[in-house]
Design an enzyme around this catalytic site. Structure first.
Site, PDB file in Angstrom:
ATOM      1  NE  ARG A 144     -29.769 -51.360  49.729  1.00  0.00           N
ATOM      2  CZ  ARG A 144     -29.773 -50.973  48.458  1.00  0.00           C
ATOM      3  NH1 ARG A 144     -29.064 -49.930  48.073  1.00  0.00           N
ATOM      4  NH2 ARG A 144     -30.499 -51.620  47.564  1.00  0.00           N
ATOM      5  CD  GLU A 181     -31.711 -44.869  51.930  1.00  0.00           C
ATOM      6  OE1 GLU A 181     -30.496 -44.672  52.019  1.00  0.00           O
ATOM      7  OE2 GLU A 181     -32.257 -45.305  50.902  1.00  0.00           O
ATOM      8  CG  ASP A 199     -26.701 -41.955  46.483  1.00  0.00           C
ATOM      9  OD1 ASP A 199     -27.301 -40.864  46.430  1.00  0.00           O
ATOM     10  OD2 ASP A 199     -27.025 -42.944  45.806  1.00  0.00           O
ATOM     11  CG  HIS A 217     -30.794 -44.666  47.616  1.00  0.00           C
ATOM     12  ND1 HIS A 217     -30.910 -45.619  48.608  1.00  0.00           N
ATOM     13  CD2 HIS A 217     -30.318 -45.338  46.530  1.00  0.00           C
ATOM     14  CE1 HIS A 217     -30.552 -46.801  48.135  1.00  0.00           C
ATOM     15  NE2 HIS A 217     -30.178 -46.652  46.865  1.00  0.00           N
TER      16      HIS A 217
END
Ligand code: NAI
Length: 333
Positions: free
Chosen positions: A236, A265, A260, A297
């Site tokens: 996260r 985000e 990622d 992600h």
């Protein structure tokens, strides 16, 4: 059973419709993420189905309850975006998909490590430009390097095993609940987080976002790391204080960064913003470093994972609606 699916992408529509053949639920797909502005779209739905970019805080859950929603079905593992206490107060069940493919995320973390180390993403572009020089591409053997895995749940343990068995790395781990089989069968040593930070050539984060882990990577913890460390975060975004990581990239204390996930985000990922102006200056700065590799992600994004996510989501909803025991229920009514 009417289900409102928020934050729907094309692949969600495809895989949820396929899994729904068994159930024939009445599905409505909304592109919008669930938040305070969109929650009233759930009026008269029995359940909402949400993903990582949706928000189910107290204000949202109060609206959902008023609109008659009985179940929040997360089509993901992490549930830091849901206020479980408010759900309980409002008599709303919350279910998730705790394990859909730990391999998918672990393999993506390894992909980030390999690409950053051997500059595969740069090589791809260079070759297409007719440039066959190796300048700047010097990597290192993963064999024998020390990798620190923070969080050895489903994904962390797969990552640890790939690195140990596949690459011959020395893997050390930090987790308040050590995994005995990793320790015994795979000789992965559990150490204090500070020891892990100090000794690791590569650090890969696989713990959930909680009040304790928020910004666990900050200027103090970065100062404890080896100079030039590789940091990987597929967990996260908010595990990392991004501005302080940028400072460490500038001082070269951090030598490689693979992400990622990103703190902010929600306003970026899963959208085509190629013709828009990116107003997030912190993110924009990150993209200027040659030793930073960011993906949107996508760790979970394999065929196998999508199928399991969709099937488990409907199994969860079915059990809750029939008042059956659901092992994936996060809060009891
Ligand atoms: P899990 O619940 O199986 O494992 C999490 C582990 O972290 C547990 O062993 C727990 O004891 C440990 N942990 C908790 N607090 C810790 C701390 N302070 N320090 C070290 N370890 C700590 O979760 P799983 O399935 O392995 O997922 C890990 C995380 O990966 C999720 O929370 C989610 O945020 C992220 N994720 C990312 C995806 C992606 O597409 N990039 C997809 C799925 C999950």
């Amino acid at each position: 059973m009417k289900i409102a699916i928020f934050g729907s992408q094309e692949y969600d529509i495809e895989s949820l419709n396929e899994a729904n053949k068994k159930y024939s639920y009445d599905l409505t797909f909304f592109k919008a993420y669930l938040n305070e502005k969109t929650a009233s779209l759930a009026k008269d739905f029995d359940a909402v189905c949400i993903f990582v970019q949706d928000t189910a805080n107290k204000a949202v859950i109060d609206i959902l309850a008023k609109e008659g929603v009985k179940t929040i079905a997360l089509r993901c593992a992490g549930f830091n975006n849901v206020d479980l206490d408010s759900a309980k107060t409002n008599n709303i069940s919350v279910v998730n998909v705790p394990a859909y493919s730990p391999h998918a995320v672990a393999e993506h973390a390894i992909g980030l490590i390999l690409s950053l180390n051997r500059k595969i993403h740069h090589a791809y572009l260079r070759i297409r430009d007719g440039n066959f020089s190796l300048k700047g591409f010097l990597g290192f053997d993963l064999y024998g390097k020390t990798v620190g895995v923070v969080g050895t749940g489903k994904i962390g343990q797969e990552t640890a095993k790939i690195l140990k068995l596949g690459f011959g790395c020395k893997v050390i781990a930090a987790d308040p609940y050590p995994n005995k089989s990793l320790e015994k069968e795979h000789k992965i040593e559990y150490v204090d987080l500070n020891v892990l930070l100090k000794n690791s050539d590569i650090i890969s984060l696989h713990c959930p976002l909680t009040p304790q882990t928020k910004h666990m990577i900050n200027k103090e913890s970065i100062a404890k790391m080896k100079k030039g460390v590789m940091l990987i975060n597929t967990s996260r975004g908010t595990l990392i204080n991004t501005q302080e990581v940028i400072d460490a990239l500038k001082s070269q204390q951090i030598g490689y960064l693979g992400l990622d996930v990103y703190e902010e985000e929600t306003s970026l990922f899963y959208q085509d913003l190629s013709s828009s102006i990116i107003t997030d200056d912190v993110f924009a700065r990150l993209t200027t470093f040659p030793n930073v590799l960011i993906t949107s992600h996508q760790g979970f994004f394999t065929k196998e994972a999508l199928t399991t996510i969709s099937n488990t989501t409907f199994e969860n909803i079915e059990k809750i609606s029939k008042n059956e025991k659901c092992e994936n229920e996060l809060t009891k009514k």
